[in-house]
Scaffold this active site. Structure first.
Site, short mmCIF file in Angstrom:
data_model
loop_
_atom_site.label_atom_id
_atom_site.label_comp_id
_atom_site.label_asym_id
_atom_site.label_seq_id
_atom_site.Cartn_x
_atom_site.Cartn_y
_atom_site.Cartn_z
N ARG A 1 -10.93 -0.84 -6.17
CA ARG A 1 -10.79 -0.18 -4.87
C ARG A 1 -10.72 -1.21 -3.75
O ARG A 1 -11.62 -2.03 -3.57
CB ARG A 1 -11.96 0.78 -4.64
N CYS B 1 -16.42 -0.07 -8.51
CA CYS B 1 -15.32 -0.62 -9.32
C CYS B 1 -14.81 -1.91 -8.69
O CYS B 1 -15.14 -2.25 -7.56
CB CYS B 1 -14.19 0.39 -9.44
N ASP C 1 0.87 -1.16 0.00
CA ASP C 1 0.00 0.00 0.00
C ASP C 1 0.92 1.23 0.00
O ASP C 1 2.09 1.14 0.34
CB ASP C 1 -0.87 -0.05 1.25
N ASP D 1 -0.06 5.07 1.01
CA ASP D 1 -0.22 6.04 2.10
C ASP D 1 -0.22 5.34 3.45
O ASP D 1 -1.00 4.42 3.70
CB ASP D 1 -1.52 6.83 1.90
#
Ligand SMILES: [Mg+2]
Ligand SMILES: [Zn+2]
Length: 176
Positions: free
Chosen positions: A100, A97, A7, A9
């Site tokens: 995500r 979607c 990941d 952030d």
């Protein structure tokens, strides 16, 4: 292949609840940059899967996101390493979607790009959505305590989740 998926952030750079909307708001975690370079030098391919709903929300555009990723690539390169594929989800939570997180679409994109199997691949994140995405495709969920990690640690974790202080500690384990 030795593939590690991260990941962004809260793992590579400081997280912000106010979104990271501009290049000067993208603050790298120095020990994470060094960790990526060390892994790369040891033959690991390091890919990134990042939710960026701020694009759907109109907080920043793709060019701004790409400028952050160019900076990331440059910082890792300065330490003699390389970052592999970076995939992002530009959608909002209501867009339905497949990319995500907690959905695993981005992990599948990475697997397809490298023509490799995801089973047992470590996916390192700081949020429940990261851990759930990992679990959905048989990756090894790995939680770091940086970013939202301490908050995530207070919630139930998927069985088998590995927990480390930060990405540097993950690298130490993988390289030991
Ligand atoms: Mg995160
Ligand atoms: Zn998406």
């Amino acid at each position: 292949m030795k593939l590690l998926i991260l990941d962004r952030d809260g793992v590579i750079n400081e997280d912000s609840d106010a979104y990271i909307k501009a290049l000067d708001e993208w603050i790298p975690i120095p020990s994470s940059i060094a960790a990526i370079a060390r892994l790369s030098q040891a033959g690991w391919t390091v890919a990134v899967a990042t939710n960026q709903s701020g694009i759907a929300r109109g907080y920043y555009d793709l060019a701004t996101l790409e400028s952050m990723h160019a900076r990331l690539r440059q910082l890792v390169a300065e330490q003699g390493g390389e970052i592999g594929l970076i995939v992002h989800c530009p959608h909002g939570p209501d867009d339905g979607c497949e990319c995500r997180k907690p959905k695993a679409g981005m992990l599948e994109q990475i697997a397809a790009h490298y023509a490799t199997d995801l089973k047992g691949i470590w996916f390192v994140g700081d949020s429940s959505g990261d851990l759930q995405a990992a679990l959905a495709v048989d990756c090894q969920p790995v939680l770091v305590k940086t970013g939202k990690g301490e908050r995530t640690l207070a919630k139930p974790l998927p069985p088998g989740t590995l927990v480390f202080d930060d990405l540097a500690a993950v690298a130490d384990r993988l390289l030991s």
